[in-house]
Design a protein around this motif. Sequence first.
Motif, PDB file in Angstrom:
ATOM      1  N   HIS A 223       0.843  -1.204   0.000  1.00 19.74           N
ATOM      2  CA  HIS A 223       0.000   0.000   0.000  1.00 19.74           C
ATOM      3  C   HIS A 223       0.877   1.253   0.000  1.00 19.74           C
ATOM      4  N   ASN A 224       1.960   1.207   0.770  1.00 24.36           N
ATOM      5  CA  ASN A 224       2.907   2.322   0.780  1.00 24.36           C
ATOM      6  C   ASN A 224       3.575   2.488  -0.569  1.00 24.36           C
ATOM      7  N   LEU A 225       3.950   1.372  -1.213  1.00 29.53           N
ATOM      8  CA  LEU A 225       4.554   1.455  -2.549  1.00 29.53           C
ATOM      9  C   LEU A 225       3.592   2.078  -3.551  1.00 29.53           C
ATOM     10  N   VAL A 273       4.279 -11.886  -3.397  1.00 32.15           N
ATOM     11  CA  VAL A 273       3.009 -11.171  -3.528  1.00 32.15           C
ATOM     12  C   VAL A 273       3.272  -9.873  -4.285  1.00 32.15           C
ATOM     13  N   VAL A 274       2.645  -9.733  -5.449  1.00 32.21           N
ATOM     14  CA  VAL A 274       2.863  -8.536  -6.268  1.00 32.21           C
ATOM     15  C   VAL A 274       1.679  -7.574  -6.200  1.00 32.21           C
ATOM     16  N   ALA A 275       0.539  -8.037  -5.698  1.00 30.91           N
ATOM     17  CA  ALA A 275      -0.630  -7.174  -5.531  1.00 30.91           C
ATOM     18  C   ALA A 275      -1.513  -7.783  -4.453  1.00 30.91           C
ATOM     19  N   SER A 291      -5.958  -1.411  -1.164  1.00 32.34           N
ATOM     20  CA  SER A 291      -5.083  -2.312  -1.903  1.00 32.34           C
ATOM     21  C   SER A 291      -3.652  -1.798  -1.902  1.00 32.34           C
ATOM     22  N   GLY A 292      -2.777  -2.592  -2.529  1.00 36.79           N
ATOM     23  CA  GLY A 292      -1.394  -2.182  -2.750  1.00 36.79           C
ATOM     24  C   GLY A 292      -0.769  -3.096  -3.779  1.00 36.79           C
ATOM     25  N   TYR A 293       0.269  -2.601  -4.433  1.00 38.92           N
ATOM     26  CA  TYR A 293       0.931  -3.448  -5.430  1.00 38.92           C
ATOM     27  C   TYR A 293       2.393  -3.049  -5.547  1.00 38.92           C
ATOM     28  N   ASP A 294       3.174  -3.974  -6.088  1.00 36.18           N
ATOM     29  CA  ASP A 294       4.600  -3.774  -6.317  1.00 36.18           C
ATOM     30  C   ASP A 294       4.768  -2.997  -7.627  1.00 36.18           C
ATOM     31  N   VAL A 302      -1.247  -5.517 -12.661  1.00 31.07           N
ATOM     32  CA  VAL A 302      -1.534  -6.620 -11.746  1.00 31.07           C
ATOM     33  C   VAL A 302      -2.735  -6.340 -10.844  1.00 31.07           C
ATOM     34  N   MET A 303      -3.028  -5.046 -10.583  1.00 30.40           N
ATOM     35  CA  MET A 303      -4.197  -4.760  -9.761  1.00 30.40           C
ATOM     36  C   MET A 303      -5.481  -5.100 -10.511  1.00 30.40           C
TER      37      MET A 303
END
Length: 391
Positions: A223-225, A273-275, A291-294, A302-303
């Motif tokens: 989520h921070n990313l 985990v990428v998303a 949510s969050g994703y790489d 990916v989201m």
Amino acid sequence: MALFTVETIRDLSRLGELAEEWERLAASLSPHLPFNFPNWALNWWPAYRRDSLAARDELLCYALRDADGGLVAVAPMFVTHRPGYGPLRTRELQFFGADTNVTEWRGLICRPEQAEPVLAALSARLQQDKPADFVQWRGLPAGTCARVFRGDFTPQAIMDLPVFYLDLPDSWDAFKRNLPRNVKESLRKCYNSLARDGHPFTLRVVEAEADVPAALDVFFALHNLRAEARDTSVRHPDVFFAAQSQDFLRAFCADMARRGDLRIFQLVIADKVVATRVGFILGDELYMYFSGYDLEWSRYSVMTTLVAEAIQWAIAHRLRLFNLSTGSDVSKTRWRPARVDFFGGYQILGGAVSRVPLAALLALRNRRSPAKPAVVAAGGEPQQGLAAGSS
């Protein structure tokens, strides 16, 4: 006109005594919102209540019952005193959920068809008791007549809030048939790009309480990313940058896991985990939270893939409704969802003398920078400048 009795609640234990009735009331509303349920409120108040020289929050909730004694509405509210102590203070009555958008929706919990008489009864009580200088109303059903307020009411466009949801068919194929052509093409590209580059994925759904802390660690990091992304059409702030908000979500998710109502969706590629996106099961509905994703995997969308996989999971588990949450960004509207609209505004209770402090407070809030949310406890500023509900 319907007649209701109004109970004033100043003690959290008394609010907790309403939990069983409150749960049934919240479950009768659709689309379901986790913020309507008592376990959200009962976790929220201890986490965000503040008591300082700058501001002090005082519990002031209301329960409304019909002539037969049935619970028809709950107003989880509190009064914020600014400054916290001293003879010269302003008092604002507002709903639980004044945080950095951790609470995506807040307002009066009642059936929409009863909103006007309930508001009329509650407003009359507030005009009589004058527990604050002004009230910050939120979550009012669109079309609710503002004339029920026996005093000055000023709508605030920034409080307008849509909730988007999908009615789920019996199969993924039936769902896809009704999608716009551009969304079908986007989905095809998402899946094909991963396959073309040799990146098989799996959908992992975390629900056991023992697995929740690690899954939330990953969620907070991704989520921070996501908040660091600069090449997106919608800016997503880090809603959980404060330890206070992380601790609250951990407590709430643990509670939901014990009830069997938590689902944390993870898109996993090569054991990474990428998303990820947090979801809550509410009856036969699934509410999709933040949510969050790489960012390294953003070129694969990916989201979008994760949401598509979550929709397929919901259909396979015979859920009736898939709630995309609040906010009007394209990540929700692209799915052609149904929507419910809410609005809000301010009601003066203290007469002309309250206009000046309200104007000053609004000016302060409107100057807040949207770049990064500040640490906000109960009584904090409304969710202005944030991508409200952009899960």
